[in-house]
Design an enzyme around this catalytic site. Sequence first.
Site, PDB file in Angstrom:
ATOM      1  N   TYR A   1      24.529  -3.162   7.019  1.00 43.62           N
ATOM      2  CA  TYR A   1      24.854  -4.697   6.921  1.00 43.62           C
ATOM      3  C   TYR A   1      25.491  -5.188   8.477  1.00 43.62           C
ATOM      4  O   TYR A   1      25.127  -6.687   9.110  1.00 43.62           O
ATOM      5  CB  TYR A   1      24.739  -4.853   6.096  1.00 43.62           C
ATOM      6  CG  TYR A   1      25.033  -6.936   5.088  1.00 43.62           C
ATOM      7  CD1 TYR A   1      23.966  -7.558   6.099  1.00 43.62           C
ATOM      8  CD2 TYR A   1      26.254  -7.545   4.834  1.00 43.62           C
ATOM      9  CE1 TYR A   1      23.701  -8.267   5.645  1.00 43.62           C
ATOM     10  CE2 TYR A   1      25.816  -8.971   4.789  1.00 43.62           C
ATOM     11  CZ  TYR A   1      24.500  -9.541   5.098  1.00 43.62           C
ATOM     12  OH  TYR A   1      24.624 -10.773   5.086  1.00 43.62           O
TER      13      TYR A   1
ATOM     14  N   SER B   1      26.220 -14.018   9.992  1.00 37.09           N
ATOM     15  CA  SER B   1      27.297 -14.056   8.052  1.00 37.09           C
ATOM     16  C   SER B   1      28.648 -13.313   8.553  1.00 37.09           C
ATOM     17  O   SER B   1      28.902 -12.849   9.398  1.00 37.09           O
ATOM     18  CB  SER B   1      26.477 -13.054   7.456  1.00 37.09           C
ATOM     19  OG  SER B   1      27.849 -12.602   6.218  1.00 37.09           O
TER      20      SER B   1
END
Length: 324
Positions: A185, A159
């Site tokens: 994350y 991502s």
Amino acid sequence: MSTQQAPIGSGFGPASTAADVIRGIDLTGKHVVVTGGYSGIGLETVRAFRSAGATVFVPARDIAKAREALGDMPDVILSGMDLLDPASIDRFAEGVLAATDLLHILVNNAGVMALPLSRDARGYESQFSANHLGHFQLTCRLWPALRRANGARVIALSSYGHRRAGIDFHDPNFQVREYDPWVAYGQAKTANALFAVALDSIGKHQGVRAFSVHPGGIATVLIRHMSQAQIDASEVFDREGRPIIDPQNNKKTPEQGAATAVWCATSPRLDGMGGVYCADCDIARALPSDDSTELHGVRPRATDPVAAGRLWQLSEQLTGASID
């Protein structure tokens, strides 16, 4: 020579869908595993592979939910698996290996995002464990079938969230440092990209290539741990609560979000290539520094072969899994 981290002019772009990139591709007789293949972009990824004739295996933490989501695709092979449970990963892999000698495509798609601090049974931080370590173990367990396929591809869903953090090799599981869900994350998404770098370096000599992917910003169940203020700030939804679709600015439908992974898994343009980070159905542009403010492209922290090697060694130590 390693593949250059630079666009190749694929002919596709931000608005391309999984159906667009799979058109003309024949996967008859091919076997595919897609984690998280029963919701969001994972579901669209499964739909694309199946439309091209592939036999698709989907591991599911919630079998009932998966069966309902895949109701119009009854030939998809469902089995239980929880990425936070090493024993269940082994059981799933054993089932795949019992069903087929050859695995042509593995898409490590499942993941979690920005959840409050939690740990798996080993004490490992859950985002690092579910997004990276679980997929690392799964890939190692499925390696015999990937190797025998003589041309397999492994796709790791990363991502642009990798911009938020690199790997803290001294404290990857937040045993000492203060926990921040977005830093965790970012670390996990950087790990996904570095995993592809290391795996490709190992696998290319055995006919297995690996790619990491930024799918785009898609309104899926991943946002469930975000506060309303964070959701509003992300400008994912309009005032009526409808997803904003603007592919050129990283806001995509699930069908568009699945496209880059499907392209990486099947495009003949990538034959002989690997170890690169891709976005918008092309190899992404390399950014000059980790502190770049651009949302497009990939930062050096996510393509560094030295960091990739360190992460591979750490992952072996933490999981006990390895590739023969």
